[in-house]
Design a protein around this motif. Structure first.
Motif, mmCIF file in Angstrom:
data_model
loop_
_atom_site.group_PDB
_atom_site.id
_atom_site.type_symbol
_atom_site.label_atom_id
_atom_site.label_comp_id
_atom_site.label_asym_id
_atom_site.label_seq_id
_atom_site.Cartn_x
_atom_site.Cartn_y
_atom_site.Cartn_z
ATOM 1 N N PHE A 99 1.169 -1.500 -0.434
ATOM 2 C CA PHE A 99 -0.439 0.504 0.235
ATOM 3 C C PHE A 99 0.742 1.209 -0.374
ATOM 4 O O PHE A 99 1.155 1.259 1.067
ATOM 5 N N MET A 101 0.384 4.436 0.191
ATOM 6 C CA MET A 101 0.210 5.615 0.913
ATOM 7 C C MET A 101 1.003 5.729 1.595
ATOM 8 O O MET A 101 0.327 6.394 2.814
ATOM 9 N N TYR A 102 1.157 4.676 2.884
ATOM 10 C CA TYR A 102 1.880 4.396 3.514
ATOM 11 C C TYR A 102 2.540 4.111 3.768
ATOM 12 O O TYR A 102 3.162 3.213 5.054
ATOM 13 N N TYR A 127 -7.403 -9.696 -3.212
ATOM 14 C CA TYR A 127 -6.332 -9.705 -2.387
ATOM 15 C C TYR A 127 -6.000 -10.744 -1.272
ATOM 16 O O TYR A 127 -7.363 -11.017 -0.268
ATOM 17 N N ASP B 84 -7.374 5.650 -4.608
ATOM 18 C CA ASP B 84 -6.379 3.782 -3.994
ATOM 19 C C ASP B 84 -7.710 3.686 -3.078
ATOM 20 O O ASP B 84 -7.545 1.897 -3.488
ATOM 21 N N VAL B 87 -9.985 1.935 -5.821
ATOM 22 C CA VAL B 87 -9.578 1.140 -6.322
ATOM 23 C C VAL B 87 -9.035 -0.092 -6.423
ATOM 24 O O VAL B 87 -9.209 -1.644 -6.345
ATOM 25 N N PHE B 88 -7.910 0.512 -4.684
ATOM 26 C CA PHE B 88 -7.221 -1.080 -4.420
ATOM 27 C C PHE B 88 -7.995 -1.273 -3.253
ATOM 28 O O PHE B 88 -7.424 -2.395 -2.489
ATOM 29 N N GLY B 89 -8.935 -0.945 -1.907
ATOM 30 C CA GLY B 89 -8.686 -1.100 -0.818
ATOM 31 C C GLY B 89 -8.470 0.010 0.386
ATOM 32 O O GLY B 89 -8.505 0.293 1.185
ATOM 33 N N GLY B 90 -7.331 0.570 -0.631
ATOM 34 C CA GLY B 90 -6.644 1.472 0.603
ATOM 35 C C GLY B 90 -6.386 1.018 1.857
ATOM 36 O O GLY B 90 -6.190 0.394 2.509
ATOM 37 N N ILE B 91 -6.655 2.198 2.742
ATOM 38 C CA ILE B 91 -5.914 2.229 3.944
ATOM 39 C C ILE B 91 -6.455 2.249 5.402
ATOM 40 O O ILE B 91 -6.498 1.023 5.848
ATOM 41 N N THR B 93 -7.854 -1.108 4.474
ATOM 42 C CA THR B 93 -7.689 -2.684 4.090
ATOM 43 C C THR B 93 -6.602 -2.550 5.766
ATOM 44 O O THR B 93 -6.640 -4.112 6.192
ATOM 45 N N MET B 94 -6.401 -1.774 6.322
ATOM 46 C CA MET B 94 -5.514 -1.776 7.773
ATOM 47 C C MET B 94 -6.226 -3.100 8.437
ATOM 48 O O MET B 94 -5.816 -3.503 8.962
ATOM 49 N N ALA B 133 -12.477 -4.283 4.723
ATOM 50 C CA ALA B 133 -12.828 -3.370 3.697
ATOM 51 C C ALA B 133 -12.202 -3.866 1.909
ATOM 52 O O ALA B 133 -11.198 -4.204 2.071
ATOM 53 N N ILE B 134 -13.149 -3.989 1.045
ATOM 54 C CA ILE B 134 -12.966 -4.423 -0.111
ATOM 55 C C ILE B 134 -12.670 -3.303 -1.460
ATOM 56 O O ILE B 134 -13.503 -1.932 -0.811
ATOM 57 N N PRO B 135 -11.854 -3.186 -2.357
ATOM 58 C CA PRO B 135 -12.126 -2.120 -3.278
ATOM 59 C C PRO B 135 -13.844 -2.628 -4.216
ATOM 60 O O PRO B 135 -14.204 -3.235 -4.268
#
Lengths: 683, 179
Positions: A99, A101-102, A127, B84, B87-91, B93-94, B133-135
Motif C-alpha cells: 500500500f 500511501m503509507y 487480495y 486508492d 480502486v485497491f481498498g487503500g488504508i 484494508t489495515m 474492507a474491499i475495493p
C-alpha cells in the motif's frame, strides 16, 4: 570472445558469447523491464518481469537467465508480453500488502514504478490480506515482510558481496519470507554486520534504513554527487543524495563493481549524520575557562605571533589527520615542514611509519609492496596477519568472507588477537608476539624457501633436510605441532595467488611488516599491480599522508611543545596518546569542522574547517586507486579554505610559502618493477 | 439536449479525493457548464438520481456502503472509481488483518481515549461492518479506475473531459500514481 548478433525488435544488436539475452539488450540500450535482476548479482529469473519472446521458441523466456545465441530474434515489446508482465505485477500486489500511501519508499519503489509503467490501474485478483511481520528488531534497519516481492536481491548481495550470508529464505510458496541466520529476526542475528547493503538493493519498502526513511526519498533529492568515504583506508566510492543542503542518504555506487557497491555501517550511517552535527561556527579564542568569538584576522594574527618564537626554539609542531586529501596534506607540509621547519605528523603516524619502514626494502626495488584490496577476491589463499578487518576496514572483511565462502579460498590466521573469522578459518595460530616480533613470519618464509629449493635443488636429501629443519623451527617458534606447521606451509605453497592481509597491530614493528613482505615473496604472492599484500592502514588517505606529512621519527610524545597546530576532520575519534600530547602543549590551535570533545576543550584557539562533504581533492586508497573527494554541499561563505588560512598566517609572519611540491600520492609506491622480480629483504 | 448528470458518493475514505476534485479550481466553472452535478457530498443532495456518470470514492467496508455502491451502479451508466480506496481498498484494508469483531472492540472498548465502562458496541443504529474492507470492483462493475491517494486534480478533470467527449478513459502512466 566470440561476437554474436541478435535481433531485438528489428534492431541488430551485438553481444559476446556467454552474455544473457538481457545483457545484450542492455549493452544496446534495448529496454527490458526487470525487478529481481541486479547487475553484478547472480541472475535467478525469479520475478519473470524480464520475459521476452524468442522466435521459434513457443515459451516466454526470462531474458536475465537465458544465454544469448547468435541469430536469435527477440521481441521485447508485444501485447502478449505487456499482458503477462502486468499480470505478474497484479499478482505481486495481490499476494502481499503493498500500500503505497503509507510506505516510506513510495516514489523510490521499483515495484511501483513498474506497475505504473505497465498501466496497472487496478488489480483483478482478490487480495490475500495475509498478515506478515514487520521485523523491527534491528536498531538501524527495518524489514517489513508485507512489502516483500521475494526478489532475493538482499539475500544475494549479503551472500555474494558482503559474504555475511546472514539472510536467507524460509518457508514455502505464499508463506516464504526472508529470514536472518537460522530463522532469527534480523536484530537477533549473530552474523549480520549491519552494513545496510540489503536496504540499498531492496526494490520496495521491505528493508529500509530507519534513519533515512523520512529524511528524503531518492527522487526528492536535489542532487546526487559521487565522492569517496574517508573513514577507512579502503576509500569506498559513494553516491551522496543531497536534499536542501543536507545529505539525505549515502549509498555505494553499483553492484557491478568488485566491492558490490557496498558500504559498511560507518559509511552508511556516519556520513549522512555528519551533515547535522554541531559545527565550530566561527574562530574562537580561549579566555580562561571560556571561549570568545573572534574574527579570522584576530585569530590568525594570534597564531602567527605564537608559532614564530616556538618554531625558532624548535618547540612547535603540527598534528594533522590522514582523512585529509592529498592537496590539503600538501598545504600542511609546504607550510609547516618546508617553510616553518616545524615537525609535522599525522594522528596515525606511528602506524603509517611502521608500514612505510617495513615496506621500504621493496619500494626501494621499485616493487609496489601491496595490491588493490579487491584482489582478495582473486585469491585462493588469504592469510590474515593480526588484522581484524571487520573493525579496521569492514569492506576488506567482506572480501575475505566472499573469497572463502564463494571462491573456496583457504584462510589462515596468525595473530595475538582473537581470530576475527572464527568458523571460516582453515588454520588458526594464536600466538603472543606474532604481531610484535618477526620470528614466526621469518620462519614461515624460510620454510617456503626451503620447500621451493627442495624442488629445484639437485641434492634432494640436503634440500629436504633443510626443509625439515625449517619446519621444526617454525613449529617450535609458533608453539604448534609439526603437522600444523607443515599444514600451513603446504596451504601457502600450493596456493596460486596467496594474499596477506596485514593488520595495523603489525605496524608497531617495521621488521614484522618487512617479514610479511618477505613471506609474500617466498609465497610467490604476485599480482599485476604489486605484491600480494593488503595493509590495513588507518584512514581514507593514509597513503597520501605517507607521502606528505608523516614524520620519519615520532616526536609528539617526546617533546615539550610551546605550540601545536592540530587539524582533525572530526570523523573518527582522536586517540588518547595524541589527546594527551595536545593537552601538554603550551599553546594549541585546533582546526576542526565539528565540536568534537574532548579535542575542542584542549584548544587555545579554535578554528572552523570545512567538513568532508564541503571539500574536494584526492585520496590514495588501499584499493590501489587515486579517488576523488568531491564537494557535496558547498561550504558557507564565512568558512575559510585551508590555503587562504595559511597564506594569511604566512603573510603575518612575512614569509613566503612555496607551492607544495609533493608528488601525487600514488607515485610514492609506484610499480616500476614487476613483483616477480622482488627480492627478499635482509632482516 | 440536457446536460449529462454526475453523482459522486463518499464511502470508506477520507475526503481527499473530493478535495482533489475541488482542486481543479476555476476550471470547475467550465465543467459545470457541461455537466449537471447532482448528489455529491459537496452538494449535500441525499437522493441519487439516474445519472450518466457515477463516481465512487472510498472502499466498501459496511452494509450501507455496499448498498450505496450497488444503488449507484444501478443508476449510473458509467462508474468511475476514484482513489486508492475505491480502486485497491487503500488504508481501510489495515483492518483486514483481524476479524471485524476485534476491530469494533478495539475502536469502542480498548482504545485508551474511550470511556465505555459497559463495553457497549453500537448495533442497529449504525451499519454493520463487512468482514473486510474491499475495493469497489469486488461488489460492482467499475468502468474507469483512477488510482492515487488522492489522484491529482488534473487527472480527475481529464477523466471527466474524456467521458464527456464520449470516450472511456484509461489513465496514462504519466498521470498515474498510487500515493
Amino acid at each position: 570472445m566470440k561476437e554474436i548478433i541478435l535481433n531485438f525488435d528489428g534492431k541488430q544488436c551485438k553481444g559476446v558469447l556467454g552474455d544473457t539475452i538481457l545483457e545484450v539488450a542492455q549493452k544496446n540500450d534495448v529496454y527490458i523491464p526487470t525487478l529481481c535482476y541486479l547487475k553484478g548479482l547472480s541472475p535467478i529469473g525469479a520475478c519473470r518481469m524480464c520475459v521476452v519472446e524468442v522466435e521459434k521458441n513457443p515459451k516466454l523466456l526470462t531474458s536475465c537467465t537465458t544465454p544469448a545465441v547468435d541469430g536469435m530474434v527477440v521481441h521485447t515489446r508485444s501485447e502478449k508480453l505487456s499482458k503477462y508482465r502486468k499480470q505478474i505485477l497484479e499478482l505481486l500486489f495481490a499476494g502481499r500488502n503493498h500500500f503505497c500511501m503509507y510506505c516510506s519508499q513510495s516514489g523510490d519503489c521499483e515495484l511501483q514504478r513498474l506497475a505504473i509503467e505497465h498501466g496497472m490501474d487496478s488489480v483483478r485478483y482478490p487480495y490475500l490480506y495475509a498478515p506478515f511481520e514487520n521485523d523491527a528488531t534491528h536498531p538501524d534497519l527495518m524489514m517489513d515482510h508485507n512489502r516483500c516481492v521475494l526478489c532475493l536481491r538482499c539475500i544475494r548481495v549479503c551472500a555474494e558481496k558482503v559474504g555475511a550470508h546472514t539472510l536467507d529464505l524460509q518457508k514455502r510458496g505464499w508463506a516464504a519470507t526472508v529470514c536472518a541466520d537460522m530463522g532469527q529476526k534480523l536484530g537477533e542475528s549473530s552474523t549480520c554486520v549491519s552494513c545496510g547493503a540489503c536496504a540499498q538493493v531492496c526494490p520496495t519498502g521491505t528493508i529500509t534504513i530507519r534513519e533515512l526513511a523520512y529524511r528524503g526519498r531518492r527522487k526528492d533529492c536535489d542532487d546526487i554527487v559521487e565522492s569517496v568515504c574517508p573513514l577507512c583506508s579502503v576509500g569506498c566510492k559513494i553516491k551522496a543524495y543531497v536534499r536542501t543542503g543536507s545529505i539525505a542518504r549515502v549509498e555505494g555506487t553499483g553492484t557491478e563493481f568488485p566491492d558490490g557497491g557496498q558500504l559498511c555501517h560507518m559509511g552508511r550511517w556516519w556520513l549522512p549524520e555528519s551533515t547535522e552535527r554541531e559545527r565550530v561556527p566561527v574562530p574562537m579564542i580561549r579566555e580562561g575557562a571560556h571561549f570568545r568569538e573572534a574574527s579570522w584576522e584576530e585569530a590568525l594574527t594570534l597564531i602567527a605571533s605564537r608559532i614564530k618564537p616556538a618554531a625558532e626554539q624548535e618547540k612547535a609542531g603540527a598534528l594533522v589527520s590522514s582523512l585529509c586529501t592529498d592537496e590539503e596534506l600538501s598545504i600542511f607540509s609546504a607550510f609547516f615542514r618546508d617553510a616553518m621547519k616545524v615537525d609535522i605528523d599525522t594522528f596515525d603516524g606511528d602506524i603509517l611509519r611502521g608500514f612505510v619502514k617495513g615496506f621500504e626494502p621493496f619500494r626501494a626495488q621499485g616493487v609496489r609492496p601491496f595490491t588493490g584490496a579487491h584482489n582478495i577476491l582473486e585469491s585462493d589463499l588469504v592469510m590474515n596477519l593480526c588484522a581484524d578487518p571487520q573493525d579496521e576496514a569492514p569492506v576488506v572483511a567482506s572480501y575475505v568472507r566472499v573469497a572463502v565462502l564463494r571462491n573456496n579460498a583457504k584462510l589462515i590466521f596468525a595473530g595475538d588477537i582473537a581470530d576475527p573469522f572464527d568458523g571460516l578459518t582453515d588454520v588458526s595460530v594464536r600466538l603472543n608476539g606474532t604481531c610484535k616480533e618477526p620470528g614466526f613470519l621469518k620462519n614461515l618464509a624460510a620454510c617456503l624457501v626451503a620447500l621451493t629449493e627442495s624442488k629445484v635443488e639437485l641434492d634432494g636429501m640436503t634440500a629436504l633436510d633443510n626443509y625439515a629443519k625449517a619446519l621444526d623451527k617454525l613449529a617450535a617458534s609458533a608453539e604448534i605441532s609439526r603437522e600444523t606447521a607443515e599444514g600451513i606451509v603446504k596451504l601457502i605453497a600450493s596456493a596460486e595467488k596467496p594474499v596477506f592481509v596485514l593488520g595495523k597491530g603489525l605496524a608497531k614493528n617495521p621488521a614484522v611488516v618487512a617479514a610479511a613482505g618477505n613471506l609474500a615473496i617466498a609465497a610467490r604472492a604476485f599480482f599485476g599491480d604489486g605484491l600480494g599484500i593488503v595493509p590495513l592502514l588507518s584512514s581514507g588517505n593514509s597513503l597520501g599522508a605517507v607521502n606528505t606529512c608523516v614524520a620519519d621519527q615520532p616526536w609528539l610524545r617526546t617533546k615539550d611543545l610551546d605550540f601545536l597546530y592540530v587539524y582533525s576532520t572530526g570523523m573518527i575519534p582522536e586517540d588518547e596518546d595524541s589527546l594527551a600530547a595536545i593537552s601538554r602543549s603550551g599553546f594549541s590551535v585546533v582546526q576542526t569542522p565539528y565540536l568534537v570533545r574532548p579535542l575542542v576543550n584542549l584548544a587555545d584557539v579554535l578554528l572552523p574547517a570545512p567538513a568532508w562533504f564541503e571539500r574536494s581533492g584526492h585520496f590514495c586508497t588501499i584499493e590501489g586507486e587515486r579517488r576523488r573527494l568531491n564537494v557535496i554541499v558547498p561550504p558557507q561563505a564565512k568558512l575559510k579554505g585551508l590555503s587562504s588560512v595559511f597564506e594569511t598566517i604566512a603573510k603575518d609572519l612575512g614569509i613566503r610559502v612555496e607551492r607544495p611540491e609533493t608528488a601525487p600520492c600514488e607515485e610514492f609506491f609506484i610499480s616500476k618493477v614487476s613483483p616477480e622480480h622482488a627480492k627478499m629483504a635482509a632482516l | 439536449m440536457s446536460k449529462p448528470k454526475l453523482a459522486t458518493v463518499w464511502l470508506e475514505a477520507c475526503a481527499g479525493c473530493h478535495m482533489s476534485f475541488l482542486d481543479i479550481d476555476e476550471r470547475i466553472v467550465d465543467l459545470l457548464s457541461k455537466v449537471e452535478v447532482t448528489a455529491t457530498p459537496i452538494t449535500d443532495f441525499k437522493e441519487i438520481p439516474y445519472v450518466d456518470i457515477g463516481v465512487i470514492d472510498g472502499a466498501i467496508g459496511n452494509e450501507e456502503e455496499l448498498h450505496i455502491a450497488k444503488e449507484l451502479r444501478k443508476k449510473a451508466k458509467v462508474i468511475v472509481a476514484w482513489g486508492d480506496c475505491a480502486v485497491f481498498g487503500g488504508i481501510n484494508t489495515m483492518r483486514n488483518f483481524m476479524p471485524a469483531k476485534e476491530v469494533l472492540e478495539g475502536g469502542y472498548i480498548h482504545t485508551a481515549s474511550t470511556v465505555n465502562p459497559e463495553g457497549v458496541i453500537p448495533q442497529g443504529e449504525v451499519p454493520a461492518l463487512l468482514p473486510k474492507a474491499i475495493p469497489a470492483d469486488n461488489v460492482v462493475k467499475v468502468d474507469v479506475y483512477v488510482p492515487g491517494c488522492p489522484p491529482d486534480a488534473d487527472t480527475i478533470l481529464y477523466v471527466f473531459q474524456e467521458l464527456l467527449e464520449g470516450r472511456m478513459p484509461k489513465i496514462p502512466s504519466e498521470m498515474m500514481r498510487y500515493d
